[in-house]
Design a protein around this motif. Sequence first.
Motif, short mmCIF file in Angstrom:
data_model
loop_
_atom_site.label_atom_id
_atom_site.label_comp_id
_atom_site.label_asym_id
_atom_site.label_seq_id
_atom_site.Cartn_x
_atom_site.Cartn_y
_atom_site.Cartn_z
N PRO A 93 54.48 45.19 38.86
CA PRO A 93 54.34 45.60 40.26
C PRO A 93 53.29 46.70 40.46
O PRO A 93 52.61 46.74 41.49
N GLN A 94 53.11 47.56 39.45
CA GLN A 94 52.14 48.64 39.56
C GLN A 94 50.70 48.14 39.64
O GLN A 94 49.79 48.90 39.98
N ASP A 95 50.48 46.88 39.34
CA ASP A 95 49.13 46.31 39.40
C ASP A 95 48.75 45.86 40.81
O ASP A 95 47.64 45.36 41.02
N ALA A 96 49.64 46.05 41.77
CA ALA A 96 49.36 45.60 43.14
C ALA A 96 48.09 46.24 43.71
O ALA A 96 47.35 45.61 44.46
N TRP A 97 47.82 47.49 43.35
CA TRP A 97 46.61 48.14 43.87
C TRP A 97 45.35 47.44 43.36
O TRP A 97 44.35 47.35 44.07
N LEU A 98 45.40 46.92 42.12
CA LEU A 98 44.26 46.17 41.60
C LEU A 98 44.09 44.85 42.34
O LEU A 98 42.97 44.39 42.55
N ALA A 99 45.20 44.26 42.73
CA ALA A 99 45.13 43.02 43.53
C ALA A 99 44.45 43.30 44.86
O ALA A 99 43.68 42.48 45.36
N THR A 100 44.72 44.47 45.44
CA THR A 100 44.06 44.86 46.69
C THR A 100 42.55 45.00 46.46
O THR A 100 41.74 44.52 47.25
N TRP A 101 42.17 45.64 45.34
CA TRP A 101 40.75 45.78 45.00
C TRP A 101 40.08 44.41 44.88
O TRP A 101 38.95 44.21 45.29
N SER A 102 40.81 43.45 44.30
CA SER A 102 40.22 42.12 44.07
C SER A 102 40.18 41.28 45.34
O SER A 102 39.62 40.20 45.35
N ARG A 103 40.81 41.78 46.41
CA ARG A 103 40.87 41.10 47.72
C ARG A 103 41.77 39.87 47.71
O ARG A 103 41.56 38.92 48.46
N ALA A 104 42.80 39.90 46.85
CA ALA A 104 43.79 38.81 46.85
C ALA A 104 44.56 38.84 48.17
O ALA A 104 44.78 39.90 48.76
N ASP A 105 44.98 37.66 48.62
CA ASP A 105 45.72 37.55 49.87
C ASP A 105 47.21 37.77 49.68
O ASP A 105 47.91 38.11 50.64
N ALA A 106 47.70 37.55 48.46
CA ALA A 106 49.12 37.74 48.16
C ALA A 106 49.26 37.89 46.65
O ALA A 106 48.35 37.55 45.89
N THR A 107 50.42 38.42 46.22
CA THR A 107 50.69 38.57 44.80
C THR A 107 52.08 38.05 44.47
O THR A 107 52.95 37.97 45.35
#
Length: 132
Positions: A93-107
């Motif tokens: 779950p702590q990787d969610a900020w990296l998903a935001t950086w990558s511009r993912a629409d959902a995780t």
Amino acid sequence: MQATATVLVYSDDSNTREQVRLATGRRPASDVPQVEFIECATPAAVLKELDRGGIDVCVLDGEAVPMGGMGMCRQIKDEVFNCPPVLLLIGRPQDAWLATWSRADATAILPVEPVEFASALASLLRQKALSA
């Protein structure tokens, strides 16, 4: 509602791709189309399929090797015209900020939890249908 939706699944791990297929089933929710999968194990295969077109949602494995899904997501968001929405599989779950950086629409978290994953995928398929 369209008859089928095409979901591209990128992971170098065949077990992860299988988890995605099993969690989705024939359709992730009753109000979205049935799903057909295109499986890719390499970044080059992902780009080839996106160039071909017809992809409704991408599911990218953030833990994939040699190129993780986060880097792949950022690249396709920059380079693919009308890039489909991306569901990024993350290791913690702590990787969610990296998903935001990558511009993912959902995780969704790995290993794939079927209810959480199906809900996230169905949400992206609904959004895609509304924007079509």
